[in-house]
Design a protein around this motif. Structure first.
Motif, PDB file in Angstrom:
ATOM      1  N   TRP A 157       0.842  -1.203   0.000  1.00 33.27           N
ATOM      2  CA  TRP A 157       0.000   0.000   0.000  1.00 33.27           C
ATOM      3  C   TRP A 157       0.876   1.250   0.000  1.00 33.27           C
ATOM      4  CZ3 TRP A 157      -3.709  -1.556   4.604  1.00 33.27           C
ATOM      5  CH2 TRP A 157      -4.367  -2.757   4.263  1.00 33.27           C
ATOM      6  N   HIS A 158       1.934   1.234   0.806  1.00 37.97           N
ATOM      7  CA  HIS A 158       2.836   2.388   0.869  1.00 37.97           C
ATOM      8  C   HIS A 158       3.576   2.583  -0.452  1.00 37.97           C
ATOM      9  CE1 HIS A 158       2.483   3.787   4.976  1.00 37.97           C
ATOM     10  NE2 HIS A 158       2.433   2.540   5.385  1.00 37.97           N
ATOM     11  N   ILE A 164      -4.753   5.001   4.777  1.00 37.96           N
ATOM     12  CA  ILE A 164      -3.473   4.324   4.975  1.00 37.96           C
ATOM     13  C   ILE A 164      -2.867   4.720   6.318  1.00 37.96           C
ATOM     14  CG2 ILE A 164      -1.089   4.175   4.142  1.00 37.96           C
ATOM     15  CD1 ILE A 164      -2.174   4.252   1.307  1.00 37.96           C
TER      16      ILE A 164
END
Length: 318
Positions: free
Chosen positions: A147-148, A170
């Motif tokens: 995700w990062h 996030i």
């Protein structure tokens, strides 16, 4: 899945001689999905699925294929990988890793009722328990680290308001992943992509889970959340259908009871499941790869689901 690497009957005629399957009779590309090149393969001995892996490496694939064999040996309904004459489950085809697995009977249930959701819930719990003694480890490759990595790739394409939603979620999931509550969750091998089109039914009887190529080790609750977010919703709105949610969760709980920590984490994990697929669909939509039959999924579907999970409480786990 989508066909990135075309394969003809002539292509497999010599290649398949290393497998105990007889001569190939027919091959047909499978149009759905966006990750690998999948084909229905008919040989003298029966029907199979041939997969050419477009992203996963020769080194990564044994985790998935050996997991499928491990689960099948413990009574979980999954396709069985076919070894070649050297005992190998992964063999090069057109210079890419490929495998053959048995084809499940039945068809996908794309309009599930509570009875179907109960079947899925019970088998998912059985799968989690059966995977406890699987010796190999691989993290969920589409988890927090991904995700990062992916978010900065898609943010330039997004309007300000939805970009803020992505960044905020996030950050929220980051904070939760560092919490003591998260550390209490049961973990092990998970399917991580158990959508309606990855399960086969013969009438109301579940005949198998397939497409394990997003599997990894993660919290079992994440796996449940991903599954509920697809099987138990109104597809137009993302709103949860309480009857289907209840059927799935109750059937799962009967096989493997949920814990208090999981109960406390349920809403957060539903948000994590929605975020994961919103982000991956954003990535595939804005940064597509070429394929013969590629149809990217609409990312706004999981944006709606994420907003719904943020704003509306879900039915309790138990």
């Amino acid at each position: 899945m989508a066909v990135f690497t075309p394969v003809s009957l002539d292509d497999v005629s010599q290649w398949i001689t290393q497998f105990p399957l007889g001569k190939p009779v027919a091959i047909k590309g499978i149009a759905s999905g966006i990750e690998n090149s999948n084909f229905f393969l008919t040989t003298e001995s029966g029907e199979y699925v041939l997969t050419i892996f477009e992203n996963l490496s020769f080194e990564q694939l044994p985790f998935y294929l050996n997991l499928m064999r491990h689960l099948a040996d413990r009574g979980v309904a999954v396709p069985a990988p076919i070894p070649n004459d050297k005992g190998e489950l992964v063999v090069a085809l057109h210079g890419k890793p490929a495998s053959i697995v048995t084809k499940l009977v039945g068809s996908s249930q794309l309009s599930p009722q509570p009875v179907h959701c109960a079947e899925v819930g019970a088998m998912l719990a059985k799968m989690h328990v059966a995977g406890l003694d699987y010796p190999a480890y691989q993290p969920n490759l589409r988890g927090l680290d991904w995700w990062h990595w992916a978010a900065p790739q898609v943010l330039p394409f997004m309007p300000a308001e939805t970009a803020t939603l992505l960044r905020d979620e996030i950050q929220f999931q980051d904070s939760y992943a560092k919490s003591d509550l998260y550390k209490k969750l049961q973990q092990g091998p998970v399917h991580a992509d158990l959508f309606r089109n990855n399960v086969m039914f013969d009438g109301e009887k579940l005949t198998g889970f397939f497409d394990f190529y997003f599997a990894g080790c993660d919290t079992w609750l994440f796996d449940v959340a991903v599954t509920v977010n697809d099987w138990c919703i109104d597809l137009d709105t993302g709103i949860l259908d309480t009857a289907r949610v209840r059927a799935m969760l109750d059937a799962y709980h009967t096989v493997r009871p949920f814990t208090a920590a999981e109960q406390q984490s349920w809403q957060t994990m539903l948000r994590a499941g929605a975020l994961r697929f919103w982000l991956s669909r954003l990535y595939d939509f804005h940064l597509p790869r070429e394929a013969e039959m590629l149809t990217p999924h609409d990312p706004t579907h999981f944006e709606r689901i994420l907003r719904e999970r943020i704003n509306v409480a879900a039915p309790a786990l138990y």
